[in-house]
Design an enzyme around this catalytic site. Structure first.
Site, PDB file in Angstrom:
ATOM      1  N   SER A   1       0.824  -1.217   0.000  1.00 17.85           N
ATOM      2  CA  SER A   1       0.000   0.000   0.000  1.00 17.85           C
ATOM      3  C   SER A   1       0.859   1.269   0.000  1.00 17.85           C
ATOM      4  O   SER A   1       2.023   1.260   0.409  1.00 17.85           O
ATOM      5  CB  SER A   1      -0.906   0.020   1.226  1.00 17.85           C
ATOM      6  OG  SER A   1      -1.677  -1.154   1.289  1.00 17.85           O
ATOM      7  N   GLN A   2       0.234   2.353  -0.421  1.00 17.94           N
ATOM      8  CA  GLN A   2       0.852   3.687  -0.371  1.00 17.94           C
ATOM      9  C   GLN A   2       1.246   3.994   1.089  1.00 17.94           C
ATOM     10  O   GLN A   2       0.463   3.720   2.012  1.00 17.94           O
ATOM     11  CB  GLN A   2      -0.211   4.674  -0.860  1.00 17.94           C
ATOM     12  CG  GLN A   2       0.198   6.113  -0.905  1.00 17.94           C
ATOM     13  CD  GLN A   2      -1.017   7.018  -1.141  1.00 17.94           C
ATOM     14  OE1 GLN A   2      -2.162   6.579  -1.044  1.00 17.94           O
ATOM     15  NE2 GLN A   2      -0.749   8.265  -1.445  1.00 17.94           N
TER      16      GLN A   2
END
Ligand code: SAH
Length: 229
Positions: free
Chosen positions: A82-83
């Site tokens: 994920s970011q």
């Protein structure tokens, strides 16, 4: 002469390794300041964990130089890490205490599990793709995270043997919140999860209070789907 040459080569190798680490450290510092703090994550413990855990170690070598950009990255098998901002935001929402028992669904690279393990003593994480589960388990062991248990399996079922959990963090998006996970949430427990179909997902925080579940929508998000075995 030959010894000098060997000494020089060793020096060059050590130097380049150190230089790379220093560079990654400054990139990580920028990531925390620019991508995470600036967007409003302020929990000092979360920021410290994001600064400490070396994201580039969890990222495959072909995209390692992108480890600290403001974006999710491919980790193989069609999945993503994920970011950074989303990892930090979800961790802050989970409001982790040291003695919390934490369950993560969707181990992926193992990065989020490592962040959780910096903040809580007991972390359980489930990954449905065997290769990813094995790779993350090996890496987390090498990094000496002996407070993380990795299991290959279907996160829809939770991990009943260790329930209830004070925190449940889901890092793949189910179409609706899995009943079994709500059951395995402790009284006072927090669940942070994306929910919804692709293109229409929202990050949701659920808190169990006196047996009832209070829900709050946080922000629109984009996660890989949570799949059934
Ligand atoms: N938390 C991860 C990113 C996860 S990407 C990290 O820090 O790198 C989402 C992961 O959820 C993928 O690896 C995917 O295989 C896994 N997943 C999808 N459905 C699942 C399920 N039902 N049970 C467990 N894992 C699942």
């Amino acid at each position: 002469m030959r010894y000098l040459l060997i000494l020089f080569i060793i020096f060059a190798i050590v130097n380049s390794v150190i230089a790379e680490d220093v560079d990654f450290f400054s990139q990580r510092k920028m990531m925390v300041e620019q991508q995470i703090q600036k967007r409003g994550v302020s929990d000092k413990k979360v920021l410290d964990a994001m600064l400490k855990v070396e994201r580039h170690v969890f990222v495959p070598s072909d995209v390692r130089n992108l480890s600290y950009i403001d974006s999710p990255l491919p980790i193989g098998k069609g999945q993503t890490i994920s970011q950074p901002y989303i990892v930090a935001l979800m961790t802050e929402l989970a409001d982790l205490k040291v003695d919390d028992r934490v369950l993560e669904i969707g181990t992926g690279s193992g990065y989020q599990a490592a962040i959780l393990a910096e903040l809580s003593e007991e972390v359980y994480t489930i990954e449905i793709i065997p290769e990813l589960a094995k790779r993350a388990e090996k890496l987390l062991k090498e990094l000496a995270y002996d407070n993380i248990k990795v299991r290959e399996g279907d996160g829809y079922l939770g991990w009943p043997e260790y329930a209830p959990f004070d925190v449940i963090m889901v890092t793949a998006a189910p179409p609706a919140i899995p009943e079994k996970l709500i059951e395995q949430l402790a009284e006072g427990g927090r669940m942070v999860t994306p929910v919804g179909e692709a293109g229409n997902q929202v990050l949701r925080l659920l808190i169990k209070k006196q047996g009832d579940v209070v829900e709050e929508n946080i922000i629109p998000v984009r996660f890989v789907p949570m799949v059934h075995e």
